[in-house]
Design an enzyme around this catalytic site. Structure first.
Site, PDB file in Angstrom:
ATOM      1  CE  LYS A 132      -2.223  -1.012   3.830  1.00  0.00           C
ATOM      2  NZ  LYS A 132      -1.608  -2.333   4.084  1.00  0.00           N
ATOM      3  CG  ASN A 188      -2.579   3.272   7.369  1.00  0.00           C
ATOM      4  OD1 ASN A 188      -2.866   3.520   8.531  1.00  0.00           O
ATOM      5  ND2 ASN A 188      -1.915   2.180   7.020  1.00  0.00           N
ATOM      6  CG  HIS A 229      -4.322  -6.459  10.592  1.00  0.00           C
ATOM      7  ND1 HIS A 229      -3.363  -5.924  11.429  1.00  0.00           N
ATOM      8  CD2 HIS A 229      -4.166  -5.836   9.392  1.00  0.00           C
ATOM      9  CE1 HIS A 229      -2.670  -5.006  10.756  1.00  0.00           C
ATOM     10  NE2 HIS A 229      -3.130  -4.945   9.525  1.00  0.00           N
TER      11      HIS A 229
END
Length: 445
Positions: free
Chosen positions: A119, A142, A187
């Site tokens: 990302k 982010n 996650h």
């Protein structure tokens, strides 16, 4: 969205919470903050907000903080099972993410980039391509500054990295161009299962319309399976040749628009290396062409882009051994991509805080690529149990011991790869601090 006179509760006073506090108070909202940390622990953060009319609920999760609240804004690190969030949902209090609030006030169209890996590199590269094409663009989300901090600027485009955490509480968030790079287990210490994690990622497309663009990775089965369920027009990237989309031909990336239009981008002068970065570059080219950036500007950005710290970053060569810092490799999917970038024998340093996924998908790569597996940190025994039978494996106490072991056993021509497959929070504040520690240890060998 009306803010004047509304009451907001911010959960968490890290970077996102501070940016939201400034934005909301400036626009006439009443703002309170809840944080598990004490006032003493938050001294620095609170000093940055001196002069703002804020009320605080610190050192716990006091349900009195919800009294009279119109909207709760959780920091990305606050999970959905947080007691105050659960209580807010039960009381039918609106819960919105920071990117949702920001989107409602941003006039500029957005490029939103998400995925398990790549990302930050892709977001940064897209931003550089758009700048090279003469666009007035900001890069955030982010990566860098929170989206809400860019509301007042005069921008032609915003390019934002978006995490699954940020997408959990969106409603109207609608990027003009949204890219999903890949999906692999990550996650799982936060989500109940992999499907829930994937569903959070997919929300980046939820509000898109027919005149928007969804960019998908053809080579990722989970990502490519979404193509029939999206409202936006799909543009794809992958290694196999297509008539409409982006693909690789030898050492060249090719973009085609579905008709006779074709542009080629040679990679001979590109600084960033690795299979994963070829994917990142393909995705970035797909975005840049969707925005309308010319071929020359894209090529210039490709060749000038230096890459990002802690992402397969070359540190040094010592006695014929190359050392690479991939501290951002916090999940097994990232480690897979990094291992695929090397043909030389690898001494792999891994460990940290286990994130709840399986290490089994690394087994073939470890067996084929890794000559010595050096494990440290809280998850060292978990990884050893999963992979230790495949190659020479050693368990050490910490990162310093891991680097010493690697330096002592590496042979000329080997690669020492620090790609942890875990988060950093057992020994470091974040992956960046961990990566800097690795670099320092290698430089002092």
């Amino acid at each position: 969205m009306e803010l004047q006179g509304k009451k907001f509760l911010l959960l968490g006073l890290a970077r996102t919470g501070k940016a939201c506090a400034r934005f909301l108070v400036k626009r006439g909202a009443t703002v309170s903050v809840s944080d598990l940390r004490s006032g003493a622990e938050l001294k620095e953060e609170m000093s940055e907000l001196t002069g703002l009319a804020l009320s605080y609920f610190l050192g716990g999760e006091d349900r009195r903080a919800l009294a009279g609240v119109d909207c709760v804004i959780p920091s990305p690190g606050v999970p959905a099972d947080n007691p105050l969030l659960r209580d807010a949902v039960a009381r039918r209090i609106a819960v919105l993410s920071e990117i949702e609030i920001a989107y409602r006030f941003l006039p500029a169209p957005l490029v939103a980039i998400t995925g398990t890996n790549g990302k930050s590199t892709t977001t940064s590269l897209v931003g550089e391509m758009l700048k090279a094409g003469g666009k007035k663009v900001f890069i955030g989300g982010n990566i860098g500054a929170p989206l809400i901090g860019f509301v007042c600027g005069e921008w032609e485009w915003g390019v934002v990295e978006i995490s699954s955490f940020q997408l959990e509480w969106v409603e109207q968030f609608r990027p003009r161009i949204a890219a999903l790079l890949n999906l692999s287990e990550d996650h799982l210490d936060r989500y109940p299962d992999f499907a829930a994690y994937c569903q959070a990622k997919e929300r980046v497309f939820a509000a898109q319309r027919q005149d928007d663009i969804a960019i998908l990775n053809r080579d990722d089965p989970l990502v490519w399976a979404l193509r029939g369920h999206l409202t936006a027009r799909v543009v794809s990237f992958g290694f196999g040749e297509v008539t409409d989309g982006v693909y690789v031909l030898n050492d060249t990336i090719v973009w085609r628009d579905g008709s006779s239009m074709e542009e080629k981008f040679p990679l001979g002068g590109v600084k960033i290396q690795g299979v994963h970065n070829v994917e990142n570059m393909m995705a970035a080219i797909a975005v840049a062409k969707a925005v309308g950036v010319c071929q020359a500007a894209i090529q210039r950005a490709l060749e000038q882009f230096p890459g990002l710290e802690h992402r397969l970053e070359f540190v040094r060569e010592r006695n014929g051994v190359r050392f690479y810092n991939d501290s951002k490799g916090t999940n097994v999917g990232a480690v897979m991509k990094s291992l695929a970038s090397f043909s030389a024998p690898v001494l792999l340093l891994a460990g940290g805080v286990d994130k709840g996924g399986s290490y089994d998908i690394l087994r073939d790569a470890v067996k084929q690529k890794v000559r010595r597996l050096i494990l440290f940190g809280a998850a060292r025994q978990i990884i050893a149990n999963a992979l230790g039978d495949l190659t020479e494996t050693v368990v050490v106490d910490d990162l310093a011991a891991a680097v010493r072991d690697a330096a002592g056993h590496a042979q000329p021509g080997d690669v020492v790869l620090f790609s942890p497959a875990c988060s950093s929070f057992d020994m470091f504040r974040n992956y960046a601090e961990r990566g800097k520690a690795f670099r320092s240890l290698v430089q002092t060998l």
